[in-house]
Enzyme design. Structure first.
Site, PDB file in Angstrom:
ATOM      1  N   ASP A  94      13.669   5.174   3.722  1.00 48.27           N
ATOM      2  CA  ASP A  94      12.316   4.929   4.231  1.00 48.27           C
ATOM      3  C   ASP A  94      11.729   6.308   4.555  1.00 48.27           C
ATOM      4  OD1 ASP A  94      10.096   3.749   5.760  1.00 48.27           O
ATOM      5  OD2 ASP A  94      11.253   4.369   7.520  1.00 48.27           O
ATOM      6  N   ASP A 148       8.370   7.126   6.916  1.00 57.41           N
ATOM      7  CA  ASP A 148       7.827   7.321   8.267  1.00 57.41           C
ATOM      8  C   ASP A 148       8.782   6.804   9.335  1.00 57.41           C
ATOM      9  OD1 ASP A 148       4.832   6.577   6.665  1.00 57.41           O
ATOM     10  OD2 ASP A 148       5.252   8.489   7.588  1.00 57.41           O
ATOM     11  N   GLY A 194       1.151  -0.549   6.538  1.00 56.79           N
ATOM     12  CA  GLY A 194       0.070  -0.147   5.643  1.00 56.79           C
ATOM     13  C   GLY A 194      -1.151   0.254   6.439  1.00 56.79           C
ATOM     14  N   GLU A 243      -4.286  -1.973   5.808  1.00 59.88           N
ATOM     15  CA  GLU A 243      -4.069  -3.285   6.463  1.00 59.88           C
ATOM     16  C   GLU A 243      -4.172  -3.152   7.981  1.00 59.88           C
ATOM     17  OE1 GLU A 243      -2.097  -3.154   2.494  1.00 59.88           O
ATOM     18  OE2 GLU A 243      -2.296  -1.810   4.211  1.00 59.88           O
ATOM     19  N   THR A 259       3.997   3.863   3.166  1.00 63.40           N
ATOM     20  CA  THR A 259       2.927   4.859   3.248  1.00 63.40           C
ATOM     21  C   THR A 259       2.419   5.213   1.862  1.00 63.40           C
ATOM     22  OG1 THR A 259       2.264   6.886   4.399  1.00 63.40           O
ATOM     23  CG2 THR A 259       4.323   6.986   3.164  1.00 63.40           C
ATOM     24  N   LEU A 275       1.523   7.369  -1.506  1.00 61.40           N
ATOM     25  CA  LEU A 275       2.327   8.296  -2.316  1.00 61.40           C
ATOM     26  C   LEU A 275       2.018   9.750  -1.974  1.00 61.40           C
ATOM     27  CD1 LEU A 275       4.458   8.643  -4.526  1.00 61.40           C
ATOM     28  CD2 LEU A 275       2.621   8.555  -6.238  1.00 61.40           C
TER      29      LEU A 275
HETATM   30  C1  XBP Z   1       5.086   3.318   7.710  1.00 58.96           C
HETATM   31  C2  XBP Z   1       3.800   2.637   7.564  1.00 58.96           C
HETATM   32  C3  XBP Z   1       2.634   3.390   6.986  1.00 58.96           C
HETATM   33  C4  XBP Z   1       2.233   4.549   7.905  1.00 58.96           C
HETATM   34  C5  XBP Z   1       0.819   4.995   7.617  1.00 58.96           C
HETATM   35  O1  XBP Z   1       5.619   3.369   6.424  1.00 58.96           O
HETATM   36  O2  XBP Z   1       3.723   1.443   7.851  1.00 58.96           O
HETATM   37  O3  XBP Z   1       1.568   2.475   6.883  1.00 58.96           O
HETATM   38  O4  XBP Z   1       2.272   4.097   9.250  1.00 58.96           O
HETATM   39  O5  XBP Z   1       0.711   5.407   6.273  1.00 58.96           O
HETATM   40  P1  XBP Z   1       7.263   3.436   6.198  1.00 58.96           P
HETATM   41  P2  XBP Z   1      -0.512   4.864   5.360  1.00 58.96           P
HETATM   42  O6  XBP Z   1       7.939   3.365   7.570  1.00 58.96           O
HETATM   43  O7  XBP Z   1       7.585   2.261   5.317  1.00 58.96           O
HETATM   44  O8  XBP Z   1       7.496   4.772   5.528  1.00 58.96           O
HETATM   45  O9  XBP Z   1      -1.766   5.038   6.176  1.00 58.96           O
HETATM   46  O10 XBP Z   1      -0.470   5.737   4.122  1.00 58.96           O
HETATM   47  O11 XBP Z   1      -0.168   3.443   5.077  1.00 58.96           O
HETATM   48 MG    MG Z   2       9.519   3.608   8.736  1.00 58.26          MG
END
Ligand code: XBP
Ligand code: MG
Length: 253
Positions: free
Chosen positions: A9, A11, A51, A54, A123, A125
């Site tokens: 993953d 973030d 997202g 979203e 998140t 790309l």
């Molecule tokens: C974490 C998310 C992402 C980020 C924001 O992604 O839910 O939406 O918070 O990025 P993961 P974006 O933990 O799956 O890496 O604004 O590009 O969505």
């Molecule tokens: Mg994450």
């Protein structure tokens, strides 16, 4: 046996990025003339919506605006998110953020041991690319045999879509891989895809439920940040090594 691939993953797992995301959302709101500002408490709640687009849409609908104003605000979600992604990329490319402890180490160990690498993230790309290049260098994108991000699949986590797509690109069975996640949505996504999941919670997800994790650690650990012994797992070194990973993976299989 040693897993054939580690699927990361992004973030919260590769790096603790959500504060940079939160500031980028707030910067985009100001630049688009909205007086919305997400506090850390607001954001911790909103993070359950995966997202960025979203998340903004969910927030707008939670404001109980009159329908014409709500429609007007919703028409701004895409441009708002584009501005947010630009602001986020600038903050990450400044090099201010480092990878979480042990991430760089285990990626290099995996490469040395012929363990393939993948990324499964919600998140965008461009956010993945800027984080990898600013922390691991521009060649690092080639270390990953599969990178599946945000809008590349129909449904975001906790749907298993993103992990299914990575498994398809790696051409590997789920049980021969292991996922690293930081959140419950991510754990559920990996597990629904049949992939054993190791969880290293971050500050935003430490109170989530992780009973389904095959191993729960505060971090992956390295020389500077050693792990203390863990009641249900003894480490060969004070960090999670590829050999430890193989043992944890065998236990989960
Ligand atoms: C974490 C998310 C992402 C980020 C924001 O992604 O839910 O939406 O918070 O990025 P993961 P974006 O933990 O799956 O890496 O604004 O590009 O969505
Ligand atoms: Mg994450």
């Amino acid at each position: 046996m040693t897993p054939k691939a580690i699927i990361f993953d992004v973030d919260g797992t590769l790096a603790d990025t959500e504060e940079q995301h939160r500031r980028a959302f707030n910067g985009a709101f100001s630049r688009h003339g909205f007086d919305w500002q997400w506090s850390t408490d607001d954001y911790k709640e909103l993070l359950t919506i995966t997202g960025g687009k979203e998340r903004i849409e969910y927030f707008i609908r939670s404001l109980n605006l009159c329908s014409s104003r709500e429609i007007e605000c919703l028409s701004d979600v895409i441009p708002l998110h584009k501005t947010k992604t630009t602001l986020y990329s600038h903050s990450i490319s400044s090099g201010e953020l480092r990878l979480r402890s042990g991430v760089n180490r285990i990626i290099l160990e995996a490469l040395e041991h012929g363990v393939r690498l993948g990324i499964a993230t919600t998140t965008s790309l461009t956010n993945v690319e800027v984080l990898l290049t600013s922390t691991l260098g521009k060649d690092s994108l080639r270390w990953f045999d599969s990178i599946v991000a945000g809008d590349m699949v129909p449904n975001k986590k906790p749907s298993p879509d993103v992990y299914h797509q990575v498994l398809k690109q790696l051409n590997l069975p789920a049980r021969e891989c292991v996922a690293f996640e930081d959140s419950r949505n991510g754990l559920l996504s990996a597990n629904q895809a049949g992939i054993p999941c190791i969880v290293t919670p971050c500050q935003w997800t430490e109170d989530h439920e992780f009973t389904e994790a095959c191993l729960l650690l505060p971090q992956l650990g390295d020389v500077e940040n050693p792990l203390s012994a863990y009641e249900n797992f003894s480490f060969s070194q004070p960090w999670l090594s590829i050999d430890d990973l193989a043992r944890a993976h065998r236990r989960a299989a």
